[in-house]
Design an enzyme around this catalytic site. Structure first.
Site, short mmCIF file in Angstrom:
data_model
loop_
_atom_site.label_atom_id
_atom_site.label_comp_id
_atom_site.label_asym_id
_atom_site.label_seq_id
_atom_site.Cartn_x
_atom_site.Cartn_y
_atom_site.Cartn_z
N LEU A 1 -7.22 -9.23 -12.25
CA LEU A 1 -7.87 -8.62 -13.42
C LEU A 1 -9.31 -8.30 -13.07
CD1 LEU A 1 -6.69 -10.79 -16.46
CD2 LEU A 1 -6.07 -8.43 -15.90
N HIS B 1 2.04 0.93 -12.98
CA HIS B 1 2.76 -0.32 -13.29
C HIS B 1 4.27 -0.05 -13.36
CE1 HIS B 1 3.24 -4.37 -14.82
NE2 HIS B 1 4.13 -3.87 -15.65
N MET C 1 -3.66 -6.75 -7.70
CA MET C 1 -3.12 -7.86 -8.49
C MET C 1 -4.20 -8.83 -8.98
SD MET C 1 -0.10 -6.97 -8.78
CE MET C 1 1.44 -6.41 -8.08
N GLY D 1 0.78 -1.24 0.00
CA GLY D 1 0.00 0.00 0.00
C GLY D 1 0.81 1.28 0.00
N SER D 2 2.07 1.21 -0.45
CA SER D 2 2.87 2.45 -0.43
C SER D 2 2.33 3.46 -1.45
CB SER D 2 4.35 2.15 -0.68
OG SER D 2 4.57 1.71 -1.99
N ASN D 3 1.76 2.99 -2.54
CA ASN D 3 1.16 3.92 -3.51
C ASN D 3 -0.13 4.53 -2.98
OD1 ASN D 3 2.66 4.19 -6.21
ND2 ASN D 3 2.83 2.02 -5.71
C1 GAR Z 1 3.80 -1.23 -7.25
O1 GAR Z 1 5.16 -1.24 -7.62
C2 GAR Z 1 2.92 -1.27 -8.49
O2 GAR Z 1 3.45 -0.60 -9.58
C3 GAR Z 1 2.86 -2.76 -8.74
O3 GAR Z 1 2.72 -3.32 -7.46
C4 GAR Z 1 3.44 -2.51 -6.53
C5 GAR Z 1 2.54 -2.25 -5.33
O4 GAR Z 1 3.25 -1.62 -4.29
N1 GAR Z 1 1.77 -3.10 -9.63
C6 GAR Z 1 1.83 -4.03 -10.57
O5 GAR Z 1 2.81 -4.74 -10.75
C7 GAR Z 1 0.58 -4.16 -11.42
N2 GAR Z 1 0.76 -5.02 -12.53
P1 GAR Z 1 2.46 -0.93 -3.08
O6 GAR Z 1 1.47 -1.96 -2.54
O7 GAR Z 1 3.52 -0.61 -2.06
O8 GAR Z 1 1.77 0.29 -3.62
#
Ligand code: GAR
Length: 177
Positions: free
Chosen positions: A84, A101, A82, A10-12
């Site tokens: 679809l 992505h 993650m 969940g950092s994004n």
């Molecule tokens: C992120 O790097 C995002 O780009 C990737 O999962 C990570 C989630 O990190 N997404 C994909 O690979 C989608 N195909 P987070 O949970 O720390 O935000």
């Protein structure tokens, strides 16, 4: 209002929260997603929609879309989601779903984009923010930024730093329209 779907750390999501964007709801397909704790800490309504609890993915996606719309969500951000999405969900938010992505799409789609870029031996990979359609990381690209693979030891960190800047920036611009 924005709805965020996340499966992981969940950092994004945190970057979107820290940017002060109007997030009305956070949902996950996994009960152990760190994103749920981040939502909780920010007092954002959050819920797990585990596909195992439904007859099929479309049924799960319908209930997920209902739950978001009840909370006033009209724009959806996939932040490390993650799974679809089926047309049952996509049709409810057509052209109002974006994903972040960790590669320069169409290169390295899927769940292992950073490892795949390293294995392929490319010099440069990057970050893409794109619209979401039925495919795996296939929707129209909105914004991309390159990231050099070297130094490898910090690649993941540097990709995340770009994501955390780019995603809130793009979401803010799209929501302003
Ligand atoms: C992120 O790097 C995002 O780009 C990737 O999962 C990570 C989630 O990190 N997404 C994909 O690979 C989608 N195909 P987070 O949970 O720390 O935000």
């Amino acid at each position: 209002m924005i709805g965020v779907l996340a499966s992981g750390e969940g950092s994004n999501l945190q970057a979107l929260i820290d940017a002060g964007l109007p997030i009305a709801a956070v949902a996950s397909n996994r009960g152990d997603a760190g994103a749920l704790a981040r939502a909780e800490a920010a007092w954002i309504p959050n819920r797990v929609f585990d596909v195992d609890g439904y007859s099929d993915r479309a049924a799960r996606d319908r209930e997920l879309a209902d739950w978001l719309q009840l909370r006033g969500v009209d724009f959806v951000v996939l932040a490390g989601y993650m799974h679809l999405l089926t047309p049952a969900f996509l049709d409810r938010f057509r052209d109002r779903i974006v994903n972040v992505h960790p590669s320069l799409l169409p290169q390295f789609p899927g769940a292992r984009a950073i490892a795949d870029a390293l294995a392929a031996g490319v010099d440069t990979t990057g970050v893409t923010v794109h619209y979401v359609d039925e495919g795996l990381d296939t929707g129209a690209v909105i914004r991309q930024e390159p990231v050099t693979v070297e130094p490898r030891a910090t690649l993941v960190e540097r990709i995340h730093a770009v994501e955390h800047r780019l995603l809130p920036e793009v979401v803010r611009e799209l929501c302003a329209h």
